[in-house]
Design a protein around this motif. Structure first.
Motif, mmCIF file in Angstrom:
data_model
loop_
_atom_site.group_PDB
_atom_site.id
_atom_site.type_symbol
_atom_site.label_atom_id
_atom_site.label_comp_id
_atom_site.label_asym_id
_atom_site.label_seq_id
_atom_site.Cartn_x
_atom_site.Cartn_y
_atom_site.Cartn_z
ATOM 1 N N VAL A 149 -86.372 79.853 -9.829
ATOM 2 C CA VAL A 149 -86.674 79.487 -8.446
ATOM 3 C C VAL A 149 -85.593 78.541 -7.938
ATOM 4 C CG1 VAL A 149 -88.346 78.402 -6.904
ATOM 5 C CG2 VAL A 149 -89.139 79.754 -8.858
ATOM 6 N N MET A 150 -85.099 78.804 -6.732
ATOM 7 C CA MET A 150 -84.072 77.966 -6.116
ATOM 8 C C MET A 150 -84.695 77.071 -5.043
ATOM 9 S SD MET A 150 -81.160 80.853 -5.498
ATOM 10 C CE MET A 150 -80.132 79.681 -4.599
ATOM 11 N N THR A 151 -83.843 76.250 -4.432
ATOM 12 C CA THR A 151 -84.272 75.437 -3.304
ATOM 13 C C THR A 151 -84.663 76.329 -2.131
ATOM 14 O OG1 THR A 151 -82.792 73.646 -3.971
ATOM 15 C CG2 THR A 151 -83.548 73.637 -1.694
ATOM 16 N N SER A 152 -85.759 75.988 -1.463
ATOM 17 C CA SER A 152 -86.196 76.763 -0.302
ATOM 18 C C SER A 152 -85.150 76.703 0.804
ATOM 19 C CB SER A 152 -87.529 76.225 0.217
ATOM 20 O OG SER A 152 -88.537 76.343 -0.759
ATOM 21 N N GLU A 153 -85.064 77.771 1.576
ATOM 22 C CA GLU A 153 -84.126 77.832 2.696
ATOM 23 C C GLU A 153 -84.865 78.304 3.943
ATOM 24 O OE1 GLU A 153 -80.704 80.144 1.784
ATOM 25 O OE2 GLU A 153 -80.247 79.059 -0.070
ATOM 26 N N TYR A 154 -84.783 77.520 5.003
ATOM 27 C CA TYR A 154 -85.406 77.852 6.286
ATOM 28 C C TYR A 154 -86.892 78.177 6.121
ATOM 29 C CZ TYR A 154 -80.593 78.040 7.865
ATOM 30 O OH TYR A 154 -79.299 77.724 8.144
ATOM 31 N N GLY A 155 -87.546 77.467 5.218
ATOM 32 C CA GLY A 155 -88.969 77.661 5.018
ATOM 33 C C GLY A 155 -89.319 78.768 4.056
ATOM 34 N N SER A 156 -88.364 79.624 3.714
ATOM 35 C CA SER A 156 -88.630 80.727 2.795
ATOM 36 C C SER A 156 -88.350 80.302 1.357
ATOM 37 C CB SER A 156 -87.765 81.941 3.145
ATOM 38 O OG SER A 156 -88.083 82.436 4.420
ATOM 39 N N LYS A 157 -89.080 80.895 0.436
ATOM 40 C CA LYS A 157 -88.851 80.639 -0.976
ATOM 41 C C LYS A 157 -87.689 81.506 -1.452
ATOM 42 C CE LYS A 157 -92.315 77.843 -1.001
ATOM 43 N NZ LYS A 157 -92.684 77.946 0.423
ATOM 44 N N MET A 158 -86.866 80.961 -2.344
ATOM 45 C CA MET A 158 -85.659 81.643 -2.789
ATOM 46 C C MET A 158 -85.661 81.793 -4.306
ATOM 47 S SD MET A 158 -84.211 81.992 0.175
ATOM 48 C CE MET A 158 -82.627 82.636 -0.338
ATOM 49 N N LEU A 159 -85.217 82.958 -4.771
ATOM 50 C CA LEU A 159 -85.071 83.216 -6.197
ATOM 51 C C LEU A 159 -83.628 83.607 -6.489
ATOM 52 C CD1 LEU A 159 -88.198 85.477 -6.931
ATOM 53 C CD2 LEU A 159 -88.053 82.980 -7.026
ATOM 54 N N SER A 160 -83.119 83.141 -7.616
ATOM 55 C CA SER A 160 -81.821 83.584 -8.118
ATOM 56 C C SER A 160 -82.081 84.416 -9.364
ATOM 57 C CB SER A 160 -80.930 82.382 -8.459
ATOM 58 O OG SER A 160 -79.720 82.813 -9.064
#
Length: 282
Positions: A149-160
């Motif tokens: 799990v990455m840092t959220s961006e623009y309110g969305s959850k981010m995965l690498s």
């Protein structure tokens, strides 16, 4: 005295890369690109040649362009892709496919080689407000780690997902499951995964709402409180004396916000109990 290694029986040696695998009949090498078929070394990925395309291409010069018909890949002539054209890396041997042609009287030589899958990865943007895991939580598919799990961006959850640590740095099962998950996601197929020690169940698919712990997402905020005011201030103006958009990231106050100032929204005396970041943003 060093014992001389002999060639294993009923196996052929692949010289496509420095690994030099011995491959038994009916099996593939470590790269899964070359295999032993009745004693012959064969490629498993066919060379892909595009002669025509059914994809709708978008002319980037605009509809008024007269010197280009919007054909990106010159579909009137063969277009060689990298799929099935190359071999593993690092590789001393030249690419197995070298294409020559003339364009406007100039000899063109094209050497095509495929990018190795160990460098591949996917960054996934999940449109949800729900908590799916802490930053750096491990993402697993079929019990194997494929990303984090990455840092959220623009309110969305981010995965690498993917990368060399998962594709080739772990077990062979981890690498194959990671590669399979990446291919499915890029082909718009659904992938089920678990995140972190709390085992959040997540199903993601391009173009579809995420399914989190069995519940399909229906709605999502379009941005933080400040972003919402910036987008909708004109629609709210004249219908309410004050608008407060409460958000767990940034709470916005219309009359203090820059958007409200530009619309001459008068102060209302409403104060937010919290730490102010900038005018109208808490």
């Amino acid at each position: 005295m060093v014992e001389k290694r002999t060639r294993p029986q009923d196996k052929i040696r692949c010289d496509a890369c420095p690994v030099l695998c011995y491959i038994a009949d009916g099996r593939s090498g470590a790269c899964d690109r070359y295999a032993n078929h009745d004693g012959q070394l064969v490629r498993l990925d066919p060379l892909t040649v595009i002669e025509t395309t059914e994809q709708k291409l978008v002319p980037f010069l605009g509809d008024d362009a007269t010197d280009w018909d919007g054909d990106i890949v010159h579909s009137g002539q063969p277009f060689i892709t990298a799929v099935g054209a190359g071999t593993t890396y690092p590789d001393y041997k030249p690419a197995p496919f070298i294409v020559a042609q003339q364009i406007d009287g100039v000899d063109m030589i094209t050497v095509v080689t495929e990018g190795i899958f160990s460098y591949c990865g996917v960054k996934v943007k999940i449109d949800t407000d729900r908590h799916i895991g802490e930053e750096r939580d491990v993402v697993r598919v079929d019990g194997e780690p494929i990303g984090h799990v990455m840092t959220s961006e623009y309110g969305s959850k981010m995965l690498s997902l993917g990368g060399v640590e998962h594709l080739t740095g772990g077990t062979k099962a981890e690498g194959r499951i990671t590669c399979d998950a990446l291919l499915k996601l890029c082909n718009r197929d659904a992938v089920e995964m678990e995140i972190g020690e709390h085992h959040t169940r997540l199903t993601i698919q391009a173009g579809r709402a995420p399914i989190i712990d069995g519940d399909e997402e229906r709605l999502m905020r379009v941005g933080c409180g400040s972003a919402a005011i910036g987008m909708f201030a004109r629609q709210w103006f004249g219908h309410a004396d004050e608008v407060v958009v409460v958000d767990d990231h940034i709470t916005g106050v219309l009359s203090e916000h820059q958007a409200g100032k530009l619309l001459d929204v008068p102060p209302t005396g409403i104060r937010i109990h919290g730490r102010r970041s900038t005018p109208g943003r808490y």
